[in-house]
Structure formats: structure tokens, C-alpha cells
Design an enzyme around this catalytic site. Structure first.
Site, PDB file in Angstrom:
ATOM      1  N   ASP A  33       0.823  -1.215   0.000  1.00 17.64           N
ATOM      2  CA  ASP A  33       0.000   0.000   0.000  1.00 17.64           C
ATOM      3  C   ASP A  33       0.853   1.260   0.000  1.00 17.64           C
ATOM      4  O   ASP A  33       0.761   2.105   0.886  1.00 17.64           O
ATOM      5  CB  ASP A  33      -0.943  -0.007   1.207  1.00 17.64           C
ATOM      6  CG  ASP A  33      -2.021  -1.068   1.092  1.00 17.64           C
ATOM      7  OD1 ASP A  33      -3.067  -0.784   0.491  1.00 17.64           O
ATOM      8  OD2 ASP A  33      -1.809  -2.186   1.600  1.00 17.64           O
ATOM      9  N   HIS A  35       0.650   3.583  -2.391  1.00 19.84           N
ATOM     10  CA  HIS A  35      -0.263   4.653  -2.827  1.00 19.84           C
ATOM     11  C   HIS A  35       0.497   5.834  -3.429  1.00 19.84           C
ATOM     12  O   HIS A  35       0.267   7.001  -3.067  1.00 19.84           O
ATOM     13  CB  HIS A  35      -1.145   5.115  -1.675  1.00 19.84           C
ATOM     14  CG  HIS A  35      -2.230   4.137  -1.312  1.00 19.84           C
ATOM     15  ND1 HIS A  35      -3.434   4.090  -1.968  1.00 19.84           N
ATOM     16  CD2 HIS A  35      -2.262   3.153  -0.374  1.00 19.84           C
ATOM     17  CE1 HIS A  35      -4.171   3.134  -1.449  1.00 19.84           C
ATOM     18  NE2 HIS A  35      -3.486   2.530  -0.486  1.00 19.84           N
ATOM     19  N   ASP A  73      -1.501  -2.102  -4.395  1.00 21.18           N
ATOM     20  CA  ASP A  73      -1.684  -0.652  -4.303  1.00 21.18           C
ATOM     21  C   ASP A  73      -0.357   0.097  -4.348  1.00 21.18           C
ATOM     22  O   ASP A  73      -0.083   0.972  -3.531  1.00 21.18           O
ATOM     23  CB  ASP A  73      -2.465  -0.280  -3.035  1.00 21.18           C
ATOM     24  CG  ASP A  73      -3.967  -0.435  -3.217  1.00 21.18           C
ATOM     25  OD1 ASP A  73      -4.406  -0.710  -4.353  1.00 21.18           O
ATOM     26  OD2 ASP A  73      -4.707  -0.294  -2.220  1.00 21.18           O
ATOM     27  N   ASN A 142      -6.656  -2.878  -5.077  1.00 27.93           N
ATOM     28  CA  ASN A 142      -7.948  -2.369  -5.547  1.00 27.93           C
ATOM     29  C   ASN A 142      -7.829  -0.985  -6.182  1.00 27.93           C
ATOM     30  O   ASN A 142      -8.735  -0.555  -6.890  1.00 27.93           O
ATOM     31  CB  ASN A 142      -8.947  -2.324  -4.393  1.00 27.93           C
ATOM     32  CG  ASN A 142      -8.488  -1.430  -3.261  1.00 27.93           C
ATOM     33  OD1 ASN A 142      -7.382  -1.586  -2.747  1.00 27.93           O
ATOM     34  ND2 ASN A 142      -9.319  -0.486  -2.853  1.00 27.93           N
ATOM     35  N   HIS A 143      -6.713  -0.282  -5.952  1.00 30.43           N
ATOM     36  CA  HIS A 143      -6.530   1.043  -6.549  1.00 30.43           C
ATOM     37  C   HIS A 143      -5.869   0.974  -7.919  1.00 30.43           C
ATOM     38  O   HIS A 143      -6.122   1.848  -8.756  1.00 30.43           O
ATOM     39  CB  HIS A 143      -5.690   1.930  -5.623  1.00 30.43           C
ATOM     40  CG  HIS A 143      -6.453   2.513  -4.480  1.00 30.43           C
ATOM     41  ND1 HIS A 143      -6.883   3.817  -4.462  1.00 30.43           N
ATOM     42  CD2 HIS A 143      -6.873   1.964  -3.317  1.00 30.43           C
ATOM     43  CE1 HIS A 143      -7.534   4.048  -3.328  1.00 30.43           C
ATOM     44  NE2 HIS A 143      -7.541   2.934  -2.617  1.00 30.43           N
ATOM     45  N   HIS A 241      -4.633  -9.095  -1.324  1.00 30.55           N
ATOM     46  CA  HIS A 241      -5.003  -7.694  -1.091  1.00 30.55           C
ATOM     47  C   HIS A 241      -6.519  -7.632  -0.965  1.00 30.55           C
ATOM     48  O   HIS A 241      -7.230  -7.381  -1.932  1.00 30.55           O
ATOM     49  CB  HIS A 241      -4.514  -6.824  -2.258  1.00 30.55           C
ATOM     50  CG  HIS A 241      -4.575  -5.355  -2.002  1.00 30.55           C
ATOM     51  ND1 HIS A 241      -3.496  -4.620  -1.565  1.00 30.55           N
ATOM     52  CD2 HIS A 241      -5.589  -4.468  -2.095  1.00 30.55           C
ATOM     53  CE1 HIS A 241      -3.830  -3.362  -1.429  1.00 30.55           C
ATOM     54  NE2 HIS A 241      -5.116  -3.232  -1.740  1.00 30.55           N
ATOM     55  N   HIS A 269      -3.909  -4.178   1.721  1.00 28.65           N
ATOM     56  CA  HIS A 269      -5.158  -3.409   1.701  1.00 28.65           C
ATOM     57  C   HIS A 269      -5.468  -2.724   3.030  1.00 28.65           C
ATOM     58  O   HIS A 269      -5.926  -1.585   3.041  1.00 28.65           O
ATOM     59  CB  HIS A 269      -6.344  -4.277   1.280  1.00 28.65           C
ATOM     60  CG  HIS A 269      -7.632  -3.507   1.176  1.00 28.65           C
ATOM     61  ND1 HIS A 269      -7.816  -2.484   0.268  1.00 28.65           N
ATOM     62  CD2 HIS A 269      -8.795  -3.594   1.874  1.00 28.65           C
ATOM     63  CE1 HIS A 269      -9.035  -1.992   0.403  1.00 28.65           C
ATOM     64  NE2 HIS A 269      -9.640  -2.630   1.374  1.00 28.65           N
ATOM     65  N   HIS A 271      -4.643  -0.601   6.183  1.00 27.59           N
ATOM     66  CA  HIS A 271      -3.602   0.415   6.343  1.00 27.59           C
ATOM     67  C   HIS A 271      -3.001   0.476   7.741  1.00 27.59           C
ATOM     68  O   HIS A 271      -1.914   1.043   7.901  1.00 27.59           O
ATOM     69  CB  HIS A 271      -4.153   1.795   5.967  1.00 27.59           C
ATOM     70  CG  HIS A 271      -4.230   2.018   4.498  1.00 27.59           C
ATOM     71  ND1 HIS A 271      -4.175   3.277   3.923  1.00 27.59           N
ATOM     72  CD2 HIS A 271      -4.347   1.151   3.466  1.00 27.59           C
ATOM     73  CE1 HIS A 271      -4.269   3.163   2.606  1.00 27.59           C
ATOM     74  NE2 HIS A 271      -4.391   1.888   2.307  1.00 27.59           N
TER      75      HIS A 271
END
Length: 715
Positions: A33, A35, A73, A142-143, A241, A269, A271
Site C-alpha cells: 500500500d 499509494h 496498491d 484495488n486502486h 489484497h 489493503h 492500512h
């Protein structure tokens, strides 16, 4: 690894490698993650995700790992910007390419997962044209999940990095093309098999899929993991995830639903950082949850210190060492209840100046706490030989409970006073009210409820895919704490409004429910004070809600249309069949009662009768009474009906006459009741008035009937 219960996990020693041999030990840097690209346009926080990713790559070089493992992610957006993609590719080229030899051997097929029509392998360090020093393996989240239906299939940003030779994309699952394939096709997981010395490692990656599908596939035992025949001699690691915390029915993946041949699960996934391996009750494997490397929401879970992990694997043993990320911006969150703080500090909660002064003091305290955390981490790193980093602006979030406060200042204007002191001045404050503190006179804010689709980790597309009218209505009404209207009936009315496009559904339900509630309160016949009013209303409302639930339970067993109505039908069931001719404008809708009038004969002496339940509508009205009961209005109509014996009119008769249409300006329909015998009742019919009657005549007759009804009531 023994099987342990949750209570036995407390105080359990962490898994370690007893006799470590460098030639047999695989060293991995775990992260998830990242991001990258989150708030990239923000002048203060725009580079936070890139800085954290750069530190992760530097830690991989510093700890001389064999490869980097990312659990989804990597990017915050499905289509990252050119600047974002440029910086990621530059960093990967800077820190993962080089002349350093790769010491892990690939045992699985290097062409498994490569793009069709090209000759280069799927694993980048097997390509003779590339000099890879530290391989990077990653699944999608998922992002940054694959999307599109072009000639190459669904693609994502990881596919671009994969064909460029910078990462090794694994865990991509081909979705079924039609419903028939979906019923017979599960999830096939093929591993990446690696070896270093005597240690053999199987990496099983499952990119993000819908939680409902993953839950179904696991429960149906349709997740097929292709494992070596001697799988017990391999260290098997699963990357996924998915939701770990349940957000609703089948909205998460249970921890204990994986194969017992798995030794370690790396969970992406979520955080919040739970990086220390946790045993699962009844299973042999452990779960590690590294958490995100950048805060994407100002929530409690994001306030935990961010870590990555150095994972060492030798044989069937492993050891995980958390490594804190120094470049992550400090984040402190706290909450305050204004009513309690006012009692302790002695200020008036309705004085906006005093409240703002108190909140400024609290925010300054949080800023000091965040700066102290950064200085402590910096001092610890300097003691270990690391360079000192300049102090960044911290993230501050103060959650304020405003129960009992009539008015609050603008939170955005409040935050402007902290420009240059914090990184998020626009959303430093968030207001909410306690549900327990709501009274019947308090004003309920419509934006207070947090719905299941309000997950900040979800994209707009995912939120839209999770929208269910029934779920949203139920959650929203439950949060509003309705005091007069029942949740069941209101939910049904809203669903009718949305699904059947009935614009009058909500208005009709509210009017009917309030009339029924007033009747119920008046029917108690008790003298009560104003203080007891809320209790009595709540009691009547509970009874009505119970009746509504019972009717809903019986509803599937009843036919949609009935030829006859029974005496046991309640008023609500009669109203539920209200037709257009019943709902027309009427001069005496407000003057009549909902109670039906008892049957009586014309020749009998006048006696007190209850008002008619429903008056005919002007222009296109009809009688609306229960079969064995006649309305007084219908009996008065006998003056203008032929002397021949007329039959009684009820709602069932109207249903049987659906093929007949009344003229646009015809006078009210009338029916006469035959009272020759109480035991003999004939099938109801609908009688139409003479066609030559004008609207003025109908209005004159209507006023006459109202006067006669009032005379009967006065008698």
C-alpha cells in the site's frame, strides 16, 4: 508451528531462525500500500508517497535483500499521472538495476505470465538483455487493478512496469468472460518457485478481486493452488489484497480459510500497521500486515507508526524484523467532548469565542506532541548512525463531539490560523454528535451517519459497485433515530420511490403514518402530561412497527389481486389497495374519520353513526368501504338512484371493473346497499351516474351530503 487459540497467542514467542546460514537464507523486504500519487497536487503533501517509496528502495539496498515483495496498491490511481509514473520508473531504475548478481534461482517456468506474442520472459532477471540487481515482485490492489477490454486484455500500470523490465507482476487473475464460465471457473493460483541454497520458496500471489467473490470462492473450495508434489518441503507464502476487517456480510475474507500448507500470509489493503506475525487459531500459518507507507486518511489506524519488514526465510523457519520509516510525516489524532471539557475548564459551550480558544489550545498541544515524536525518532536514528532529517509539518486531526452545542465556527476558517504549522489546515477539525445525547427536540444532521460505502480506501467506482438501495436506506434510517415514523414502513416507501419511480410514495406513507399515529395516541384514552407524551408515542409507534413487520411476513402468501375482501382486513391493508379514483381531490377528505360506519337501513330511526371512512372524490370518486360495511355517503346517494334494488359497492367490485373508465368530468360514482337480509350479501357491482349530470350538480349534491352527515353526527 502448533495450533493455538487467540487467548494463547498472548505472550507467544515470535518465530525465529535458530541456526542461520547466509547461503541458505532468503532475505526479503516486505511493503504494501505505497499509494504513490496520493495528493500529488498538494503543495505540502504531494511528495510524501514518493519519498516513502524512495526510502523503501534505499532500505532494500542497505539490507542487501534478495528481492522486494509488494502486496498491492503501488499506485493510488488506476491511471497514474505521467509525472507519477516517471518518478516511479526512475526510482526503480536507480535502485533495482545494476551489476549485483541475483542469488535466487527461478525453478518455475520463466515464460509463465509473459505477454503473448513477445519473446522476453515474465521474470525480468531471466532476461539476458537486462541487468537486474534487486528483483521486485508485486501483485495489484484495488486502486491499481487491471481494467479495460482491449486486444491485450485488461491492463494496469503494473503491466507497463512489467514489460519495461522494472518489476515482476504476479497474481493477475483472468476473469470469466460470461456467466456460464463464472459458475464453473474458480481462481487458479500458480506460484513463482524460487531456491537459494537448501531453501525453497513458493510465492502465491492473488491480486485484488471483489470480496464477495473471494469469500464465495474460498467457501466453495474453488481456489486452486498449484503446489509442488513435495509441498511440505517448501516454504509457501501467500500474498493477497483484500478486506481483513468485516464491513458487512461477505465483505471480507476470513483469516482461517486458507490452505494449511501455507506458512505465511502477507496481507495488503488494510492500512493500520500489524506487521508483527500473528498466529491464526486452528491453523499452522501466520499473518503479517505491514500497512500503508503513507497516510491516505486521517483515521486512527493511520496514526500508528509506519513500518516495512525485513523477512528472512531458511528452510521452514522464518524471522521478521520491523523497520520504521523515517520519512513518513508524523500524524497525531485525538478527540474531545465539548460538554465535558466545558465542565472541566469552566467555559460556556454556546460562546463561540471561548470554544474556539479552547480548540486552538488543544490543536497546539497536538502539534507539540507530533514534533516531540519526530524529535524522538530522529534522535534514535542518529544514535544508530543515520543522518538527521529536517522536521516536516505534522498531520493533526481533532475530532470534536459537539453534542449540546447550538452553533460551531467554520472548521476551514479555523484551520487557516495554523498555516505553516501543520500540513492539513483545511481539515484539522471534524465535528460529530453523540447519538446518545440526541433528544426529541434536537436537530438531527443528515450528514452524520457513516454508511458502508464511506470507506476512504474505496475509489468512486468501487463505491458505486457496492451501492444497494436496501442497505443504504436501512443504515441511514437507523442512524437518524426516527421518533414518529417507523423504519420498516419508511424504508419500504423509499425503496418504492427509487425502484418503481413512484413520486408520491414517501408523501403518502408519511401522511398515512402520522394519521394512524394520532389515532393510536387518542385511542389510549389516557390523560397524560407533556413529559409522558414521548413515551406514549414511542409505545404506539412500536406497536405499529410490529404490525407492519407481521404484514410484511404474511405478504408473500397473499395474492396480488383478490375478488373479495374479508372482515378481518385491517385499515392499513385497505389503504394499501388505494386506487386512482380513491385518491382524487375531495372537499371532505379532511372532515371524515378513518372509522367505518355501521350498516343501517333507510327506514330506521336516525341514530348516531360514525363518520364515513373515505368520501367519494369530486369528478371521479368511488365508494371505498369494507364489504360488509357501507359508507353513509353511499346510503345518501339512494335519492338519485333508480328504485330497482341496487347492489352494494366495495373495493373488490372496483377491481372487477378495471376495464371500464370513468369520463373525465363525470360526477361521483354512487352505490346503494340492499339491506333486505343481514345474512344474504350479493356480489358487489359498480353503478355509474347518469351521463347528463353536470359538475355544478355534483358540487351541489356534495354540499348536501356534508350537511346531512353533520346532522347525523350531531344526533
Amino acid at each position: 508451528m502448533s495450533e493455538r487459540s487467540d487467548d494463547e497467542n498472548i505472550g507467544v514467542p515470535l518465530p525465529t531462525i535458530r541456526n542461520e546460514y547466509a547461503d541458505d537464507t532468503i532475505k526479503i523486504l516486505l511493503a504494501t500500500d505505497n499509494h504513490i500519487g496520493y495528493l500529488e497536487r498538494d503543495p505540502i503533501r504531494g511528495q510524501d508517497s514518493i519519498n516513502a517509496f524512495k526510502e523503501i528502495l534505499q532500505l532494500a539496498v542497505k539490507n542487501d535483500v534478495d528481492f522486494i515483495l509488494l502486496a498491492g496498491d503501488l499506485f493510488h490511481e488506476n491511471r497514474p499521472s505521467r509525472d507519477c509514473l516517471y518518478q516511479v520508473m526512475a526510482l526503480l531504475r536507480e535502485y533495482t538495476l545494476g551489476d549485483r548478481p541475483v542469488q535466487i534461482e527461478l525453478l518455475s517456468d520463466p515464460d509463465d505470465g509473459k505477454p503473448p506474442g513477445y519473446s522476453f520472459p515474465a521474470i525480468n532477471y531471466e532476461d539476458p538483455n537486462l541487468n537486474v540487481a534487486i528483483p521486485v515482485f508485486s501483485i495489484h490492489g484495488n486502486h491499481d487493478d487491471p481494467q479495460g477490454a482491449g486486444p491485450e486484455g485488461a491492463l494496469c500500470a503494473l503491466d507497463v512496469l512489467s514489460v519495461s523490465g522494472l518489476i515482476n507482476y504476479m497474481g493477475k487473475i483472468d476473469l470469466p468472460l460470461n456467466d456460464a464460465e463464472a459458475q464453473s471457473t474458480g481462481i487458479a493460483v500458480k506460484p513463482v518457485l524460487l531456491r537459494k541454497g537448501n531453501t525453497r520458496l513458493g510465492l502465491y500471489g492473488i491480486g485484488n478481486v471483489k470480496d464477495q467473490r473471494m469469500h464465495f470462492e474460498l467457501r466453495s473450495n474453488r481456489v486452486r493452488m498449484y503446489m509442488p508434489r513435495d509441498k511440505d518441503n517448501w516454504f509457501n507464502m501467500l500474498l493477497l489484497h483484500q478486506n481483513r476487517v468485516a464491513h458487512g456480510p461477505q465483505q471480507s475474507v476470513p483469516e482461517g480459510m486458507f490452505d494449511n500448507s501455507i506458512d505465511l500470509v502477507v496481507w495488503g489493503h488494510e492500512h493500520d500497521c500489524r506487521i508483527v506475525p500473528e498466529p491464526v487459531a486452528g491453523k499452522r500459518y501466520y499473518i503479517t500486515q505491514p500497512g500503508s507507507s503513507v497516510a491516505t486518511s486521517l483515521a486512527d489506524g493511520e496514526a500508528l507508526e509506519k513500518h516495512v519488514a525485513l523477512l528472512k526465510i531458511q528452510g521452514k523457519e522464518f524471522e521478521l524484523t520491523p523497520i520504521p520509516l523515517r520519512s513518513v510525516r508524523p500524524f497525531v489524532i485525538d478527540d474531545v467532548v465539548l460538554s465535558e471539557a466545558a465542565e472541566e475548564e469552566g467555559f460556556d459551550i454556546n460562546d463561540k469565542i471561548e470554544v474556539a480558544k479552547f480548540l486552538k489550545q488543544k490543536v497546539n498541544e497536538l502539534i507539540a506532541r507530533a514534533n516531540a515524536q519526530w524529535d524522538e525518532r530522529n534522535a534514535r536514528a542518529v544514535a544508530e548512525g543515520e543522518p538527521e532529517l529536517p522536521r516536516p509539518l505534522p498531520l493533526i486531526r481533532l475530532k470534536v463531539d459537539t453534542t449540546g452545542v447550538s452553533e460551531m465556527s467554520n472548521p476551514v476558517r479555523f484551520g487557516q490560523e495554523f498555516q505553516g504549522q501543520i500540513a492539513n489546515p483545511r481539515d484539522v477539525l471534524t465535528f460529530h454528535r453523540s447519538k446518545k445525547g440526541l433528544s426529541r427536540t434536537s436537530k438531527i444532521k443528515a450528514d452524520v451517519p457513516e454508511l458502508s460505502i464511506d470507506d476512504p480506501d474505496l475509489s468512486i467506482g468501487e463505491k458505486l459497485s457496492k451501492v444497494r438501495v436496501q442497505t443504504l436506506v436501512r443504515e441511514y434510517l437507523a442512524a437518524q433515530e426516527l421518533q414518529l415514523l417507523g423504519e420498516g414502513g419508511m424504508s419500504e416507501a423509499i425503496e418504492t420511490f427509487v425502484e418503481k419511480d413512484d413520486i408520491h410514495a414517501i408523501q403518502s406513507h408519511v401522511s398515512t403514518a402520522l394519521r394512524s399515529l394520532m389515532k393510536g395516541v387518542q385511542a389510549t384514552g389516557e390523560d397524560f402530561d407533556e413529559d409522558d407524551f414521548e413515551e406514549i408515542v414511542g409505545k404506539v409507534r412500536s406497536e405499529q412497527e410490529k404490525e407492519h413487520s407481521e404484514k410484511q411476513a404474511e405478504k408473500p402468501t397473499k395474492g396480488k389481486g383478490k375478488a373479495k375482501a374479508t372482515n378481518e382486513e385491517s385499515d392499513a391493508s385497505i389503504d394499501s389497495m388505494l386506487m386512482d379514483v380513491d385518491a382524487g381531490d375531495s372537499d371532505f377528505d379532511m372532515d371524515v374519520s378513518d372509522e367505518p360506519a355501521p350498516p343501517k337501513k333507510r327506514a330506521a330511526a336516525p341514530k348516531k353513526a360514525a363518520p364515513a371512512r373515505k368520501a367519494p372524490a369530486r369528478g371521479k370518486g368511488k365508494a371505498a368501504a369494507t364489504p360488509p360495511i357501507d359508507n353513509d355517503d353511499d346510503e345518501e346517494d339512494e335519492e338519485e338512484v333508480a328504485p330497482a334494488p341496487a347492489k352494494r359497492t366495495n373495493r373488490a367490485a372496483v377491481l372487477s371493473q378495471t376495464s371500464k373508465k370513468a369520463p373525465a368530468k363525470a360526477p361521483a360514482k354512487k352505490a346503494a346497499a340492499s339491506k333486505t337480509s343481514a345474512s344474504k350479501q350479493t356480489q358487489s357491482t359498480l353503478s355509474f351516474a347518469p351521463a347528463g349530470r353536470t359538475t355544478r350538480t355534483a358540487a351541489t349534491r356534495a354540499r348536501k351530503k356534508v350537511a346531512e352527515t353533520i346532522e347525523l353526527d350531531s344526533d
